[in-house]
Structures are given as C-alpha cells and as structure tokens.
Design a protein around this motif. Structure first.
Motif, PDB file in Angstrom:
ATOM      1  N   UNK A 154      -4.801  11.787  -3.341  1.00  0.00           N
ATOM      2  CA  UNK A 154      -3.929  12.818  -2.776  1.00  0.00           C
ATOM      3  C   UNK A 154      -4.021  14.085  -3.621  1.00  0.00           C
ATOM      4  N   UNK A 155      -3.844  15.228  -2.966  1.00  0.00           N
ATOM      5  CA  UNK A 155      -3.803  16.496  -3.699  1.00  0.00           C
ATOM      6  C   UNK A 155      -2.463  16.684  -4.399  1.00  0.00           C
ATOM      7  N   UNK A 156      -1.424  16.089  -3.850  1.00  0.00           N
ATOM      8  CA  UNK A 156      -0.091  16.232  -4.422  1.00  0.00           C
ATOM      9  C   UNK A 156       0.907  15.445  -3.610  1.00  0.00           C
ATOM     10  N   UNK A 157       2.171  15.627  -3.903  1.00  0.00           N
ATOM     11  CA  UNK A 157       3.226  14.846  -3.263  1.00  0.00           C
ATOM     12  C   UNK A 157       3.247  15.040  -1.751  1.00  0.00           C
ATOM     13  N   UNK A 158       2.808  16.219  -1.289  1.00  0.00           N
ATOM     14  CA  UNK A 158       2.855  16.507   0.145  1.00  0.00           C
ATOM     15  C   UNK A 158       1.896  15.629   0.950  1.00  0.00           C
ATOM     16  N   UNK A 159       0.921  15.007   0.294  1.00  0.00           N
ATOM     17  CA  UNK A 159      -0.048  14.160   0.996  1.00  0.00           C
ATOM     18  C   UNK A 159       0.383  12.698   1.076  1.00  0.00           C
ATOM     19  N   UNK A 160       1.467  12.352   0.421  1.00  0.00           N
ATOM     20  CA  UNK A 160       1.882  10.949   0.350  1.00  0.00           C
ATOM     21  C   UNK A 160       2.666  10.563   1.600  1.00  0.00           C
ATOM     22  N   UNK A 161       2.258   9.464   2.215  1.00  0.00           N
ATOM     23  CA  UNK A 161       2.962   8.908   3.368  1.00  0.00           C
ATOM     24  C   UNK A 161       3.971   7.883   2.851  1.00  0.00           C
ATOM     25  N   UNK A 162       5.269   8.101   3.056  1.00  0.00           N
ATOM     26  CA  UNK A 162       6.273   7.154   2.557  1.00  0.00           C
ATOM     27  C   UNK A 162       6.045   5.725   3.038  1.00  0.00           C
ATOM     28  N   UNK A 163       5.347   5.572   4.158  1.00  0.00           N
ATOM     29  CA  UNK A 163       5.080   4.228   4.674  1.00  0.00           C
ATOM     30  C   UNK A 163       4.206   3.419   3.715  1.00  0.00           C
ATOM     31  N   UNK A 164       3.463   4.123   2.848  1.00  0.00           N
ATOM     32  CA  UNK A 164       2.618   3.412   1.882  1.00  0.00           C
ATOM     33  C   UNK A 164       3.445   2.556   0.929  1.00  0.00           C
ATOM     34  N   UNK A 165       4.708   2.928   0.729  1.00  0.00           N
ATOM     35  CA  UNK A 165       5.547   2.228  -0.240  1.00  0.00           C
ATOM     36  C   UNK A 165       6.163   0.942   0.315  1.00  0.00           C
ATOM     37  N   UNK A 166       6.039   0.718   1.617  1.00  0.00           N
ATOM     38  CA  UNK A 166       6.674  -0.454   2.224  1.00  0.00           C
ATOM     39  C   UNK A 166       6.074  -1.747   1.662  1.00  0.00           C
ATOM     40  N   UNK A 167       6.933  -2.614   1.162  1.00  0.00           N
ATOM     41  CA  UNK A 167       6.494  -3.887   0.608  1.00  0.00           C
ATOM     42  C   UNK A 167       5.864  -3.791  -0.767  1.00  0.00           C
ATOM     43  N   UNK A 168       5.901  -2.607  -1.367  1.00  0.00           N
ATOM     44  CA  UNK A 168       5.272  -2.386  -2.675  1.00  0.00           C
ATOM     45  C   UNK A 168       6.313  -2.529  -3.782  1.00  0.00           C
ATOM     46  N   UNK A 169       5.972  -3.295  -4.810  1.00  0.00           N
ATOM     47  CA  UNK A 169       6.881  -3.464  -5.942  1.00  0.00           C
ATOM     48  C   UNK A 169       6.464  -2.630  -7.152  1.00  0.00           C
ATOM     49  N   UNK A 170       5.155  -2.472  -7.344  1.00  0.00           N
ATOM     50  CA  UNK A 170       4.665  -1.713  -8.497  1.00  0.00           C
ATOM     51  C   UNK A 170       3.703  -0.634  -8.010  1.00  0.00           C
ATOM     52  N   UNK A 171       3.982   0.616  -8.393  1.00  0.00           N
ATOM     53  CA  UNK A 171       3.131   1.752  -8.036  1.00  0.00           C
ATOM     54  C   UNK A 171       2.432   2.255  -9.292  1.00  0.00           C
ATOM     55  N   UNK A 172       1.121   2.403  -9.220  1.00  0.00           N
ATOM     56  CA  UNK A 172       0.359   3.000 -10.309  1.00  0.00           C
ATOM     57  C   UNK A 172       0.064   4.452  -9.982  1.00  0.00           C
ATOM     58  N   UNK A 173       0.071   5.301 -10.986  1.00  0.00           N
ATOM     59  CA  UNK A 173      -0.174   6.726 -10.786  1.00  0.00           C
ATOM     60  C   UNK A 173      -1.154   7.215 -11.835  1.00  0.00           C
ATOM     61  N   UNK A 174      -2.238   7.839 -11.384  1.00  0.00           N
ATOM     62  CA  UNK A 174      -3.210   8.413 -12.305  1.00  0.00           C
ATOM     63  C   UNK A 174      -3.747   9.696 -11.687  1.00  0.00           C
ATOM     64  N   UNK A 175      -4.629  10.373 -12.412  1.00  0.00           N
ATOM     65  CA  UNK A 175      -5.110  11.656 -11.904  1.00  0.00           C
ATOM     66  C   UNK A 175      -6.483  11.979 -12.460  1.00  0.00           C
TER      67      UNK A 175
END
Length: 219
Positions: A154-175
């Motif tokens: 993603x280029x930034x927060x505006x590209x994130x689809x909240x549906x991606x978080x459904x059923x997710x317990x741990x989110x990794x973030x890198x760049x």
C-alpha cells in the motif's frame, strides 16, 4: 543559462555498483548484471558499459547463456530479493566457476527482508508500505507471502481495505527502505483505534551505517 546548482543524491551503494561495472569493463571483463530489465537502477548500471554487460533476471537465463570467452564479473541490482539472487548466483558459479562476484544487495533492503520474514511467521496479515514501482517494497510483499502470511503493498493508510482485518489477530507492518515514518504512524494509530493494545517493534539488526551528505549540502 539559469546557473542552477546540481546535487547528485544517488545512493552511494548504487554508485558503487556503477563504478564496479565500469572498472570491470575497463579491465577486460564481461559483466553479468543480475537485475530486472527496465528497472531504473539496472538501466543506469547497464549504461556504464553497454557493450560488455548482459542483464540476467533468473537462473534460467544464466543457463541459456553461451560460452563467454573473457573473464566474468558479476554485480547485482541493490534492491533484489535475497532468495531470488541466491539462485542466480549459484547458477553463475556452476556455469562460470572463475567468475568474480559482487553481491551488492543494499544492507537496508537485506535487513528489511529478514525482518519481514520474521514478522510474517508470526502475523496473519502483513502490510507493506511503499510504492508499486519500488523494487524493494515489492520484494518485501513477496517475502512476506512466501513466509505464509497474507500481504498487501500500500502507498499509505488510504489504500487499506478494512475488510482485510476480518478474522486477523496479528498484523505485521513494514515498509520500503526510503519510506518515512510519517506514512506508517497513521496506520499504527488506526490500528490502535481498532482495538490493538500492543505494538511490538521487531529489530533484528541495528543499522549504524552513515554516508556523508552530497557535495553542496554538507556544512
């Protein structure tokens, strides 16, 4: 003439690959450049010695090369995946045992790939912040996927689809290597707003490399 001042801000690690290629060609080597055709960095390196440099993208292309009479010198695009590069380098060693090889993958790219693999092993979802035309950002997403996580670039927060978080317990973030913290901070704050209570930095390697500022900027 407008008397504009030109400041060369090329990454020193990329400049190193250019110099290695030019010097090897001057010394009579044929240069194999491991990289992606059309990528800006590869195009620039190829321009240092176009008559003596061949671009190879994968092990299959190395296997298809004919006999090379002159000594072989190998350089790599700095933003490649370590795994992809390893296979190509192994094939080159098999075909040309006397080849002089420089593995020029950027240390920041390497460190981020190690971290992305570690994060992906523990996360259900990995978000990679970076441009789609950034080779090292694209590779980070691939590394995370290869490690078993669902990953998005993603280029930034505006590209994130909240549906991606459904059923997710741990989110990794890198760049990507050149992405500023200002693009990551809003994502972290958004995750906190969604109920995330623990943010754990993952640091596998401390980076202490410093480069001098380009001429014209140093004080």
């Amino acid at each position: 003439r407008r008397r504009l001042r030109v400041i060369d801000s090329t990454c020193p690690l990329v400049t190193k690959v250019h110099l290695e290629t030019k010097q090897a060609a001057t010394r009579g080597y044929d240069v194999l450049l491991v990289g992606h055709r059309g990528h800006d960095e590869t195009v620039g390196t190829l321009g240092e010695a176009p008559d003596q440099t061949r671009v190879v993208e994968d092990a299959g292309e190395v296997a298809a090369l004919g006999e090379i009479e002159r000594p072989v010198f190998v350089v790599t695009q700095t933003t490649l995946s370590m795994d992809d590069t390893a296979g190509v380098i192994d094939e080159i060693r098999d075909r040309y045992p006397a080849a002089e090889i420089r593995n020029d993958i950027c240390y920041a790219t390497t460190n981020r790939q190690h971290a992305a693999r570690s994060i992906a092993a523990r996360a259900d979802l990995v978000l990679v912040v970076g441009s789609r035309n950034s080779s090292n950002s694209v590779r980070l997403r691939e590394v995370a996927e290869d490690a078993g996580a669902t990953a998005y670039l993603v280029d930034g927060i505006e590209d994130i689809d909240p549906a991606w978080y459904e059923g997710v317990e741990v989110v990794g973030l890198t760049s990507g290597a050149s992405v500023p913290d200002e693009l990551l901070d809003p994502i972290i704050e958004d995750l906190r707003g969604r109920g995330v209570t623990k943010v754990e930095p993952v640091v596998l390697t401390e980076e202490d490399v410093e480069f001098r500022l380009p001429d014209g900027l140093a004080t």
